[in-house]
Scaffold this motif. Sequence first.
Motif, PDB file in Angstrom:
ATOM      1  N   SER A   1     -54.638 -68.406 -46.776  1.00  0.00           N
ATOM      2  CA  SER A   1     -53.512 -67.375 -46.103  1.00  0.00           C
ATOM      3  C   SER A   1     -52.577 -67.338 -44.872  1.00  0.00           C
ATOM      4  O   SER A   1     -52.534 -69.145 -43.988  1.00  0.00           O
ATOM      5  CB  SER A   1     -55.308 -66.795 -44.804  1.00  0.00           C
ATOM      6  N   GLY A   2     -51.838 -66.599 -45.291  1.00  0.00           N
ATOM      7  CA  GLY A   2     -50.452 -67.308 -44.719  1.00  0.00           C
ATOM      8  C   GLY A   2     -49.879 -66.545 -43.249  1.00  0.00           C
ATOM      9  O   GLY A   2     -48.788 -65.879 -42.628  1.00  0.00           O
ATOM     10  N   ILE A   3     -51.219 -67.513 -42.481  1.00  0.00           N
ATOM     11  CA  ILE A   3     -51.302 -67.189 -40.784  1.00  0.00           C
ATOM     12  C   ILE A   3     -50.892 -67.890 -39.746  1.00  0.00           C
ATOM     13  O   ILE A   3     -50.956 -69.491 -40.651  1.00  0.00           O
ATOM     14  CB  ILE A   3     -52.418 -65.896 -40.338  1.00  0.00           C
ATOM     15  N   ASP A   4     -50.310 -67.920 -38.324  1.00  0.00           N
ATOM     16  CA  ASP A   4     -50.263 -68.878 -37.980  1.00  0.00           C
ATOM     17  C   ASP A   4     -51.557 -69.424 -37.235  1.00  0.00           C
ATOM     18  O   ASP A   4     -52.459 -68.571 -36.213  1.00  0.00           O
ATOM     19  CB  ASP A   4     -49.218 -68.290 -36.324  1.00  0.00           C
ATOM     20  N   HIS A   5     -52.384 -70.471 -38.054  1.00  0.00           N
ATOM     21  CA  HIS A   5     -53.578 -70.616 -38.123  1.00  0.00           C
ATOM     22  C   HIS A   5     -53.881 -71.548 -36.015  1.00  0.00           C
ATOM     23  O   HIS A   5     -55.242 -71.266 -35.518  1.00  0.00           O
ATOM     24  CB  HIS A   5     -54.368 -71.187 -39.025  1.00  0.00           C
ATOM     25  N   SER A   6     -52.681 -72.193 -35.581  1.00  0.00           N
ATOM     26  CA  SER A   6     -52.651 -72.381 -34.302  1.00  0.00           C
ATOM     27  C   SER A   6     -53.115 -71.451 -33.342  1.00  0.00           C
ATOM     28  O   SER A   6     -54.083 -71.995 -31.743  1.00  0.00           O
ATOM     29  CB  SER A   6     -51.555 -73.789 -34.308  1.00  0.00           C
ATOM     30  N   LYS A   7     -53.238 -70.369 -33.701  1.00  0.00           N
ATOM     31  CA  LYS A   7     -53.619 -69.585 -32.725  1.00  0.00           C
ATOM     32  C   LYS A   7     -55.308 -69.203 -32.427  1.00  0.00           C
ATOM     33  O   LYS A   7     -55.951 -68.829 -31.070  1.00  0.00           O
ATOM     34  CB  LYS A   7     -52.892 -67.788 -32.520  1.00  0.00           C
ATOM     35  N   THR A   8     -55.230 -70.024 -33.506  1.00  0.00           N
ATOM     36  CA  THR A   8     -56.897 -69.549 -33.251  1.00  0.00           C
ATOM     37  C   THR A   8     -58.101 -70.957 -33.707  1.00  0.00           C
ATOM     38  O   THR A   8     -58.575 -71.499 -32.413  1.00  0.00           O
ATOM     39  CB  THR A   8     -57.702 -69.408 -34.332  1.00  0.00           C
ATOM     40  N   ALA A   9     -57.120 -72.316 -33.403  1.00  0.00           N
ATOM     41  CA  ALA A   9     -58.113 -74.010 -33.783  1.00  0.00           C
ATOM     42  C   ALA A   9     -56.435 -74.853 -33.972  1.00  0.00           C
ATOM     43  O   ALA A   9     -55.747 -74.603 -33.693  1.00  0.00           O
ATOM     44  CB  ALA A   9     -58.524 -73.693 -35.408  1.00  0.00           C
ATOM     45  N   THR A  10     -57.278 -75.572 -33.750  1.00  0.00           N
ATOM     46  CA  THR A  10     -56.322 -76.763 -33.326  1.00  0.00           C
ATOM     47  C   THR A  10     -56.063 -77.539 -34.624  1.00  0.00           C
ATOM     48  O   THR A  10     -56.336 -78.467 -35.157  1.00  0.00           O
ATOM     49  CB  THR A  10     -56.990 -78.073 -32.887  1.00  0.00           C
ATOM     50  N   THR A  11     -55.077 -76.727 -35.383  1.00  0.00           N
ATOM     51  CA  THR A  11     -54.626 -76.803 -36.866  1.00  0.00           C
ATOM     52  C   THR A  11     -53.531 -76.645 -36.688  1.00  0.00           C
ATOM     53  O   THR A  11     -52.162 -76.136 -35.412  1.00  0.00           O
ATOM     54  CB  THR A  11     -55.491 -76.354 -37.515  1.00  0.00           C
TER      55      THR A  11
ATOM     56  N   SER B   1     -47.560 -69.450 -41.115  1.00  0.00           N
ATOM     57  CA  SER B   1     -47.069 -68.281 -41.140  1.00  0.00           C
ATOM     58  C   SER B   1     -45.826 -68.771 -42.024  1.00  0.00           C
ATOM     59  O   SER B   1     -44.713 -66.476 -42.421  1.00  0.00           O
ATOM     60  CB  SER B   1     -46.972 -67.578 -39.167  1.00  0.00           C
ATOM     61  N   THR B   2     -45.113 -69.467 -42.566  1.00  0.00           N
ATOM     62  CA  THR B   2     -44.138 -69.342 -43.366  1.00  0.00           C
ATOM     63  C   THR B   2     -44.573 -70.346 -44.538  1.00  0.00           C
ATOM     64  O   THR B   2     -43.211 -70.205 -45.591  1.00  0.00           O
ATOM     65  CB  THR B   2     -42.312 -70.396 -42.708  1.00  0.00           C
ATOM     66  N   ALA B   3     -45.145 -69.827 -44.998  1.00  0.00           N
ATOM     67  CA  ALA B   3     -46.207 -70.434 -46.249  1.00  0.00           C
ATOM     68  C   ALA B   3     -44.989 -69.268 -47.220  1.00  0.00           C
ATOM     69  O   ALA B   3     -45.162 -68.593 -47.299  1.00  0.00           O
ATOM     70  CB  ALA B   3     -47.627 -70.575 -46.695  1.00  0.00           C
ATOM     71  N   GLU B   4     -44.926 -69.968 -48.603  1.00  0.00           N
ATOM     72  CA  GLU B   4     -44.690 -69.041 -50.077  1.00  0.00           C
ATOM     73  C   GLU B   4     -45.587 -68.710 -50.185  1.00  0.00           C
ATOM     74  O   GLU B   4     -44.856 -67.075 -50.653  1.00  0.00           O
ATOM     75  CB  GLU B   4     -43.106 -70.481 -50.172  1.00  0.00           C
ATOM     76  N   PHE B   5     -46.877 -68.847 -50.153  1.00  0.00           N
ATOM     77  CA  PHE B   5     -47.075 -68.305 -51.358  1.00  0.00           C
ATOM     78  C   PHE B   5     -48.798 -68.453 -50.533  1.00  0.00           C
ATOM     79  O   PHE B   5     -48.878 -69.134 -49.873  1.00  0.00           O
ATOM     80  CB  PHE B   5     -47.805 -68.861 -52.615  1.00  0.00           C
ATOM     81  N   GLU B   6     -49.819 -67.001 -50.739  1.00  0.00           N
ATOM     82  CA  GLU B   6     -51.253 -67.525 -50.235  1.00  0.00           C
ATOM     83  C   GLU B   6     -52.160 -66.522 -51.462  1.00  0.00           C
ATOM     84  O   GLU B   6     -52.055 -66.167 -52.382  1.00  0.00           O
ATOM     85  CB  GLU B   6     -51.193 -66.009 -48.766  1.00  0.00           C
ATOM     86  N   THR B   7     -53.386 -67.065 -51.246  1.00  0.00           N
ATOM     87  CA  THR B   7     -54.001 -66.783 -51.905  1.00  0.00           C
ATOM     88  C   THR B   7     -55.417 -65.448 -52.241  1.00  0.00           C
ATOM     89  O   THR B   7     -55.953 -65.916 -51.698  1.00  0.00           O
ATOM     90  CB  THR B   7     -55.515 -67.875 -52.497  1.00  0.00           C
ATOM     91  N   ILE B   8     -54.570 -64.458 -51.623  1.00  0.00           N
ATOM     92  CA  ILE B   8     -55.047 -63.204 -51.638  1.00  0.00           C
ATOM     93  C   ILE B   8     -54.710 -62.293 -52.211  1.00  0.00           C
ATOM     94  O   ILE B   8     -54.158 -62.642 -53.330  1.00  0.00           O
ATOM     95  CB  ILE B   8     -54.535 -62.783 -49.930  1.00  0.00           C
TER      96      ILE B   8
ATOM     97  N   SER C   1     -37.180 -68.223 -49.419  1.00  0.00           N
ATOM     98  CA  SER C   1     -37.644 -67.856 -48.169  1.00  0.00           C
ATOM     99  C   SER C   1     -37.854 -67.826 -47.394  1.00  0.00           C
ATOM    100  O   SER C   1     -36.872 -69.111 -46.497  1.00  0.00           O
ATOM    101  CB  SER C   1     -39.415 -69.767 -48.453  1.00  0.00           C
ATOM    102  N   THR C   2     -37.488 -66.991 -46.649  1.00  0.00           N
ATOM    103  CA  THR C   2     -36.889 -66.108 -45.441  1.00  0.00           C
ATOM    104  C   THR C   2     -37.688 -65.815 -44.704  1.00  0.00           C
ATOM    105  O   THR C   2     -37.196 -66.131 -43.157  1.00  0.00           O
ATOM    106  CB  THR C   2     -35.681 -65.373 -45.852  1.00  0.00           C
ATOM    107  N   TRP C   3     -39.219 -65.337 -44.612  1.00  0.00           N
ATOM    108  CA  TRP C   3     -39.729 -65.116 -43.682  1.00  0.00           C
ATOM    109  C   TRP C   3     -40.147 -66.258 -42.128  1.00  0.00           C
ATOM    110  O   TRP C   3     -40.077 -67.311 -42.618  1.00  0.00           O
ATOM    111  CB  TRP C   3     -40.700 -64.577 -44.013  1.00  0.00           C
TER     112      TRP C   3
END
Length: 403
Positions: free
Chosen positions: A221-231, A235-242, A397-399
């Motif tokens: 999942s291409g989100i900022d996981h550091s907002k939820t976990a120590t990880t 959010s700048t990933a090119e591809f996600e398995t959605i 990859s511009t986002w």
Amino acid sequence: MRIPILLTIGCLAALLLSCAKEGSVDYVRWTPVLDESSLGKDIPRPDSYHVRMTNIGTEQALEFDWSTSSPDAFRLVPGIYNVTVSAQGTTGGKACNYIGSVAGIEIFDEKSASPAIPISVSISSALVFKEIHYNASMVTGSASARYLKDTFFEVYNNSDQVVYADGICLGDPLSDKVYDFSDKLEHADQYVFIGTYVWQIPGSGKDYPINPGESFVIAASGIDHSKTATTVDLSTAEFETICDKYKEKGGQPDANALNMTLRCTIKETGLGNQLGKFTDGAWVIFYPSQPLRKDGEYLESNHANNYGQEVLKSDVLDAIDLLKTENPDDKRLPIALDAGWIKCKTTGGNQSVVRKVAETLPDGRIVLQDTNNTTDDFTVNDTPQIRRYGVKRPAWSTWNTAQ
């Protein structure tokens, strides 16, 4: 064809000196035999090999380089040895990685019959796994709640040519020691069999160029996981398995990353965490040269209700064996795809496996180590990070942030 290789005594002189000082040692002269018949007539034979021998009893490891034209026999302390030989070469502008290993060779006297060491070769792909985070992390502020949706795979263009990510697939192969498809498919030994999902990057063929020194990230999942976990922030990933099935099952929201195509659901055990191999798992990236099977048309193995999607070994671009123990019997992949393995901590360890840098070129571009042996090529890192070593993102990859 068996080719005897005589090893030089000089390479071992320093290593054996310590043993000689402790008392009289009756050494054994031993001549290994290599079987290079699987290389084919068009693959050049190496002029030298790197040898690693481990005495199972003493745990002493010997490593050295030797020439295939050396006239001397090899002198050893008697015992049982695990032997690995490896070499590198080039052909047609591509890198050849040679590997062979045999476990438990009994070397007690000069009459000991030693098995031939089968040598296989892989042609290095331009695209290789650079970093993988797969064993989850911990929810921020919790001592027990594990966070399971921050899996990612970073794939790097390790060549000096532009390649395209279009059509590249990601899948998790079954163990070739456990699952047998030989009664369902002719020449089954030429394939690996994906056991859960096959995800494919979309595109018409040249939509997603990857320049030398660039990488792309496949995230669960291409989100900022550091907002939820120590990880890590993905959010700048090119591809996600959605996919629609994933969203219907309560997965993460559809972020900016491009959605991969779910081509196969061989074992739909829970698409809520569709990249969930949190303690172990083998992985391959491949470009299929033949059509993938339709959903529900997979081959059944010798184990009832266990199915697989066949993928030609020659289609595999890179492979990695991630184990949950130090026991090599748990290894899934044949040595022709990955001669080694690596291990992270159990679920929640928030570690990643990172490929080593072989060299840095004058223009600043790094070349990653790729000897077809995960044990040698990767290290374990306690902090997952995308774009490690300052590698570049593709121009398309511009986002910069997730939705």
